[in-house]
Design a protein around this motif. Sequence first.
Motif, mmCIF file in Angstrom:
data_model
loop_
_atom_site.group_PDB
_atom_site.id
_atom_site.type_symbol
_atom_site.label_atom_id
_atom_site.label_comp_id
_atom_site.label_asym_id
_atom_site.label_seq_id
_atom_site.Cartn_x
_atom_site.Cartn_y
_atom_site.Cartn_z
ATOM 1 N N VAL A 42 0.835 -1.208 0.000
ATOM 2 C CA VAL A 42 0.000 0.000 0.000
ATOM 3 C C VAL A 42 0.867 1.254 0.000
ATOM 4 O O VAL A 42 0.611 2.211 -0.746
ATOM 5 N N ILE A 43 1.899 1.256 0.838
ATOM 6 C CA ILE A 43 2.771 2.427 0.929
ATOM 7 C C ILE A 43 3.515 2.642 -0.389
ATOM 8 O O ILE A 43 3.631 3.778 -0.877
ATOM 9 N N GLY A 44 4.019 1.565 -0.968
ATOM 10 C CA GLY A 44 4.739 1.694 -2.229
ATOM 11 C C GLY A 44 3.851 2.226 -3.344
ATOM 12 O O GLY A 44 4.270 3.089 -4.122
ATOM 13 N N TRP A 45 2.630 1.697 -3.428
ATOM 14 C CA TRP A 45 1.685 2.197 -4.431
ATOM 15 C C TRP A 45 1.352 3.663 -4.189
ATOM 16 O O TRP A 45 1.324 4.474 -5.125
ATOM 17 N N ALA A 46 1.105 4.029 -2.924
ATOM 18 C CA ALA A 46 0.742 5.408 -2.598
ATOM 19 C C ALA A 46 1.872 6.376 -2.931
ATOM 20 O O ALA A 46 1.642 7.441 -3.509
ATOM 21 N N ARG A 47 3.099 6.005 -2.604
ATOM 22 C CA ARG A 47 4.230 6.895 -2.861
ATOM 23 C C ARG A 47 4.519 7.037 -4.350
ATOM 24 O O ARG A 47 5.037 8.062 -4.783
ATOM 25 N N GLU A 48 4.193 6.011 -5.120
ATOM 26 C CA GLU A 48 4.432 6.080 -6.550
ATOM 27 C C GLU A 48 3.325 6.823 -7.288
ATOM 28 O O GLU A 48 3.582 7.478 -8.309
ATOM 29 N N SER A 49 2.111 6.767 -6.775
ATOM 30 C CA SER A 49 0.972 7.341 -7.483
ATOM 31 C C SER A 49 0.601 8.745 -7.021
ATOM 32 O O SER A 49 -0.169 9.425 -7.689
ATOM 33 N N ALA A 51 2.188 12.433 -5.281
ATOM 34 C CA ALA A 51 3.312 13.240 -4.794
ATOM 35 C C ALA A 51 3.120 13.610 -3.327
ATOM 36 O O ALA A 51 4.078 13.649 -2.550
ATOM 37 N N ALA A 52 1.854 13.875 -2.943
ATOM 38 C CA ALA A 52 1.566 14.226 -1.549
ATOM 39 C C ALA A 52 1.909 13.066 -0.617
ATOM 40 O O ALA A 52 2.531 13.256 0.437
ATOM 41 N N ALA A 53 1.518 11.849 -1.012
ATOM 42 C CA ALA A 53 1.831 10.675 -0.192
ATOM 43 C C ALA A 53 3.329 10.430 -0.146
ATOM 44 O O ALA A 53 3.865 10.019 0.886
ATOM 45 N N ARG A 54 4.006 10.688 -1.258
ATOM 46 C CA ARG A 54 5.451 10.486 -1.302
ATOM 47 C C ARG A 54 6.142 11.379 -0.282
ATOM 48 O O ARG A 54 7.027 10.917 0.454
#
Length: 218
Positions: A42-49, A51-54
């Motif tokens: 979940v974290i990897g998908w969020a950070r890749e999709s 910019a705010a999550a990254r």
Amino acid sequence: MQFQLAYSELQWSDLQFVLQGLWRTILLTVLAGVFGTLLGGVIGWARESSAAARHLLAPYVDVTRSIPLIIQFILINSAFAAFGSALEPLEIGVLTLSLYMAVLTSELVRSGLRSVRPELKKASRSLGMSYWQELRLVSMPLAVRTVFPGWIGTLIGLTKDTALVSVVGYIELLRAAQILITRTNEALLLLTGVGVAYFLICYPISHYSLAVERRMEA
């Protein structure tokens, strides 16, 4: 005045003690591996999709990767104790290792998603797929093929890292052996047995992963 330590021989009952430590190592590996992989995905998908999550998750990722794992066990254990909510050693171990595994998995997932060619994503969307359909049917299967070997290596590393949980009082395989070494002074025999036990855990994972990789490539 000189004192001489009194050692006792290994007994059959010690085998049960070691097997309990082996079971606890396997249990900790499975729980942390499952929770860490799910959270890391979940974290990897969020950070890749996003910019705010990254940017939002960057401190968690950077701090977890930078601080030695043994210190993380102590800090998390001390933090819960300071707030009056002390956890069991197994709970501390699962929590800490899951958070650590999640960070490593998230970076693998990010690299896997980035390895998918943009042309494939655009072609999928042009065929009428929604974002989630494209992610589920195109990006994720291709990313899994890229990530799988690295994830297996991470899981094997996690298995060996369970030995560090003894710092918060969890008696896993290596800690059980250390206790018996103190009583029997049979360091060579016991540590050899521990090494064989870790091999018997890790080798099947590595061997089976090769068969899975070949199936993915077929």
